[in-house]
Design a protein around this motif. Structure first.
Motif, short mmCIF file in Angstrom:
data_model
loop_
_atom_site.label_atom_id
_atom_site.label_comp_id
_atom_site.label_asym_id
_atom_site.label_seq_id
_atom_site.Cartn_x
_atom_site.Cartn_y
_atom_site.Cartn_z
N GLY A 254 0.72 -1.28 -0.04
CA GLY A 254 0.16 -0.12 0.10
C GLY A 254 1.01 1.21 -0.08
N GLY A 255 0.04 2.32 0.03
CA GLY A 255 0.73 3.75 -0.11
C GLY A 255 -0.21 4.62 0.56
N LYS A 256 0.47 5.73 0.99
CA LYS A 256 -0.34 6.78 1.33
C LYS A 256 0.54 8.14 0.96
N ASP A 257 0.67 8.21 -0.43
CA ASP A 257 1.70 9.15 -0.93
C ASP A 257 1.48 10.78 -0.70
N PRO A 258 2.37 11.43 -0.18
CA PRO A 258 2.30 12.81 0.07
C PRO A 258 2.56 13.77 -1.10
N VAL A 259 2.06 14.48 -1.28
CA VAL A 259 2.31 15.71 -2.10
C VAL A 259 2.97 17.11 -1.24
N LEU A 260 3.88 17.60 -1.50
CA LEU A 260 4.43 18.71 -0.96
C LEU A 260 4.44 19.81 -1.87
N ILE A 261 3.79 21.01 -1.70
CA ILE A 261 3.67 22.14 -2.64
C ILE A 261 4.29 23.29 -2.14
N ASP A 262 5.49 23.73 -2.55
CA ASP A 262 6.30 24.91 -2.15
C ASP A 262 5.67 26.31 -2.39
N ALA A 263 5.97 27.50 -1.67
CA ALA A 263 5.54 28.69 -2.26
C ALA A 263 6.41 29.04 -3.48
N GLY A 264 5.75 29.72 -4.32
CA GLY A 264 6.65 30.05 -5.72
C GLY A 264 6.28 29.36 -6.85
N VAL A 265 5.60 28.32 -6.94
CA VAL A 265 4.98 27.52 -7.72
C VAL A 265 3.77 28.34 -8.11
N ASP A 266 3.46 27.63 -9.35
CA ASP A 266 2.07 28.43 -9.90
C ASP A 266 1.01 27.58 -9.48
N PRO A 267 0.18 28.20 -8.62
CA PRO A 267 -0.79 27.38 -7.85
C PRO A 267 -1.84 26.91 -8.81
N VAL A 268 -2.46 27.69 -9.86
CA VAL A 268 -3.21 27.08 -10.81
C VAL A 268 -2.82 25.81 -11.33
N ALA A 269 -1.62 25.94 -12.10
CA ALA A 269 -1.24 24.70 -12.74
C ALA A 269 -0.52 23.58 -11.96
N THR A 270 -0.45 23.88 -10.70
CA THR A 270 0.07 22.85 -9.86
C THR A 270 -1.28 21.94 -9.45
N ALA A 271 -2.45 22.79 -9.18
CA ALA A 271 -3.55 22.16 -8.70
C ALA A 271 -4.21 21.26 -9.93
N GLN A 272 -4.00 21.67 -10.96
CA GLN A 272 -4.55 20.93 -12.17
C GLN A 272 -3.69 19.56 -12.20
N ALA A 273 -2.44 19.80 -11.86
CA ALA A 273 -1.27 18.37 -12.10
C ALA A 273 -1.86 17.55 -10.78
N VAL A 274 -2.17 17.95 -9.58
CA VAL A 274 -2.49 17.61 -8.36
C VAL A 274 -3.86 16.79 -8.44
N ALA A 275 -4.79 17.42 -9.12
CA ALA A 275 -6.14 16.77 -9.33
C ALA A 275 -5.92 15.55 -10.05
N PHE A 276 -5.20 15.53 -11.25
CA PHE A 276 -4.98 14.38 -12.07
C PHE A 276 -4.28 13.48 -11.20
#
Length: 485
Positions: A254-276
Motif C-alpha cells: 500500500g501507499g499513502k503518498d504525500p504531495v508537498l507544494i512549495d511557495a513560488g510555484v504556479d498554484p493553478v497549474a499545480t492544482a491541475q496536476a494534483v487533481a490528475f
C-alpha cells in the motif's frame, strides 16, 4: 472475445485451457452497471500444483534458449498486445471501471515498458569474469530461478502483469500468474494473445481464484519467487510463506503518498496536476496523491483551483465518451472511501466539493476535496484508494517535509518546488520514488525499493534481473594439480 466466451473464464495451464469448473463459482461484476460480467471456478490447490508443475517442466527448455530468442518471443507477444490495446482497455473498463481512454494509455505504456524491460536482458551481465592472482579467474554466472509466481491487484489488470513479466521471462524463468478475482477478464484475454503469439506451453500459466489460490501459490515448495502487488496484510502473509521456505518475494504494497507544494510555484497549474494525480483511475492507484501539504502563501489560490478542477471530473460509465471519472471497483471499496470522508468531516474537516454518493446504479463516488484536515483523520493516515484530495496548509517547506514523512507507508512522494535547496531536502523523504515537479516521471532504467510498510525488494532495471536470477561463482585455476616426482 465476445460476451458468450467471457461468461465462464478458465485457467490456462501448460498451454491448454482448463475444463469448465463445477461447484463453486465466483462472479465478476461490472461496477458501472452492477451486472455480472463473467463467472469462473476458483483454482483449487490441485489446480495451482498443476500450474506450478507445468511451469517447472517448461523451465529448462525456456532457459536453454538464447537470450535474444527469448526477448524476440516476448516482443512478438507485446506487439500482439499493442494491436489489441483498445479491446483490452474495454475489458478493463467493464471489469473494474477505468475509462477506456485512460486504460488504453496505461496499457500502451505498459507494452513499451515490457519491451524495454525484456530488451535489458541483452545487456544484462548473466556471466561476469573476475580475475585473481596466479592467472586464476572466477566466473559469476546468474542462473534463472525456475518456476515463479506473479499475483496482481485489480486496479491495473493488464499493466501490472506486463510490468512484472519482462525481467522474469527474459531471464529464463517460467511464470504462474494469479490475477485478482475482482478483475480477471482482461488477463484471460492477455493469455489468449500470448498463446497465439507462440509462447511455448508452460512458460506462462494462469490460475483464477481468490486469496486461497494466492496462498497456495505463495506456499508452494517449487515456486522460487513470488512477485506480489496488493495490500499490506496479504503482503505480510506472502512474505512469511516464502520466507518459511527460504524462497524470495518482491512485495509492492500500500501507499499513502504525500504531495508537498512549495511557495513560488504556479498554484493553478499545480492544482491541475494534483487533481490528475489524485483522481485519475478514480484514485485507485498505489501511488495516488493521498495527502496534500501546501504552503500557506499560495494555499487559498491552490485550493480554489483544485476545487474548480475537481468539478470537471464528470462521473459516468467508462465506456461512454467524455467520462473522466469511472466507478470504484465495488461497493466494498466505495464504503471505505465514504467512511474516510465522513470521518474527516465528523472530526472538523471542511468538505469543499464532492463527498456524497450519487443516486444512481454503479459504485460511483465524486471527486472530493477536503480542507482543514489533520493526522487524527483516517483520510490522512490509512490508504483511501479513492478520488479524495485532502489538503493541509503548512507554514514552511520544512514543516511540510516533516509532515509528509509522518506515515507508516513509503511508496512514493511528489514535490513541487523551484528551490534547489528544497529539491535536495526532498531526496531525504522515506519513499521508494520521489518525483519533483512531475508525477509519474522516470524512464526504463529507474529502480527503487519501497520503504516502510509499502513493501520490500528492489525492482526495475538491473535490480529486477538480480531478483530474477541466482548468482553462482565458478573459480577456475588454469592448471590441475600434479603429483610430485
Amino acid at each position: 472475445m465476445g460476451e458468450l466466451h467471457m461468461e465462464e473464464l478458465r485457467h490456462f495451464i501448460g498451454g491448454r485451457c482448463g475444463e469448465p469448473a463445477g461447484g463453486e463459482l465466483l462472479s465478476v461484476v461490472n461496477p458501472a452497471t452492477e451486472k455480472t460480467l463473467a463467472r469462473f471456478g476458483p483454482a483449487s490447490a490441485h489446480d495451482v500444483d498443476r500450474a506450478v508443475t507445468a511451469a517447472a517442466e517448461a523451465h529448462h527448455g525456456w532457459a536453454a534458449l538464447p537470450v535474444a530468442e527469448r526477448v524476440d518471443r516476448i516482443h512478438v507477444w507485446a506487439d500482439a498486445v499493442a494491436e489489441h490495446a483498445a479491446e483490452l482497455a474495454e475489458l478493463e473498463c467493464r471489469e473494474m471501471g477505468k475509462p477506456v481512454a485512460v486504460g488504453r494509455s496505461f496499457i500502451e505504456g505498459a507494452v513499451s515498458g515490457l519491451k524495454a524491460a525484456a530488451a535489458q536482458a541483452l545487456t544484462y551481465p548473466f556471466t561476469e569474469t573476475v580475475t585473481g592472482p596466479d592467472e586464476a579467474r572466477t566466473d559469476i554466472i546468474r542462473h534463472a530461478l525456475g518456476a515463479t509466481a506473479v499475483i496482481t491487484p485489480w486496479n491495473f489488470p493488464v499493466p501490472m502483469v506486463l510490468a512484472a513479466l519482462g525481467p522474469l521471462l527474459a531471464a529464463g524463468n517460467t511464470v504462474v500468474v494469479k490475477p485478482s478475482e475482482r478483475s480477471p477478464v482482461s488477463t484471460v484475454r492477455l493469455f489468449e494473445l500470448a498463446d497465439r503469439a507462440g509462447m511455448p506451453p508452460g512458460v506462462l500459466n494462469l490460475v483464477l481464484g481468490d486469496g486461497r489460490a494466492g496462498a497456495a501459490l505463495a506456499e508452494h515448495e517449487d515456486v522460487q519467487l513470488v512477485h506480489f502487488t496488493g495490500s499490506v496484510g496479504t503482503g505480510r502473509a506472502v512474505g512469511a510463506a516464502t520466507g518459511a521456505r527460504l524462497h524470495r518475494s518482491v512485495l509492492e504494497l500500500g501507499g499513502k503518498d504525500p504531495v508537498l507544494i512549495d511557495a513560488g510555484v504556479d498554484p493553478v497549474a499545480t492544482a491541475q496536476a494534483v487533481a490528475f494525480g489524485a483522481f485519475v483511475n478514480t484514485g485507485q492507484i498505489c501511488t495516488s496523491m493521498e495527502r496534500i501539504y501546501v504552503h500557506e502563501q499560495i494555499a487559498d489560490e491552490f485550493v480554489e483551483a483544485l476545487v474548480a478542477e475537481a468539478q470537471t471530473y464528470t462521473l459516468g460509465d467508462g465506456m461512454e465518451p467524455g467520462t473522466v471519472l469511472g466507478p470504484l471497483v465495488d461497493e466494498q471499496q466505495r464504503d471505505i472511501v465514504r467512511r474516510h470522508v465522513d470521518d474527516a468531516v465528523h472530526k472538523g474537516a471542511t468538505l469543499r466539493t464532492g463527498g456524497v454518493v450519487p443516486e444512481r446504479s454503479g459504485y460511483f463516488f465524486p471527486a472530493t476535496v477536503l480542507t482543514d484536515v489533520d493526522a487524527t483523520m483516517l483520510v490522512m493516515v490509512e490508504e483511501t484508494f479513492g478520488p479524495v484530495a485532502p489538503v493541509a496548509v503548512v507554514r514552511t517547506f520544512e514543516e511540510g517535509l516533516a509532515r509528509a514523512a509522518e506515515s507508516r507507508y513509503g511508496l512514493a512522494a511528489t514535490v513541487y518546488t523551484d528551490d534547489p535547496e528544497h529539491v535536495a531536502a526532498a531526496t531525504r523523504l522515506p519513499a521508494g520514488v520521489v518525483w519533483v515537479n512531475q508525477w509519474q516521471g522516470g524512464g526504463p532504467e529507474r529502480l527503487y525499493e519501497p520503504a516502510r510498510d509499502s513493501g520490500m525488494g528492489a525492482t526495475g532495471a538491473r535490480a529486477a534481473y538480480d531478483a530474477a536470477t541466482r548468482p553462482a561463482a565458478v573459480h577456475i585455476t588454469p592448471r590441475s594439480p600434479r603429483l610430485r616426482q
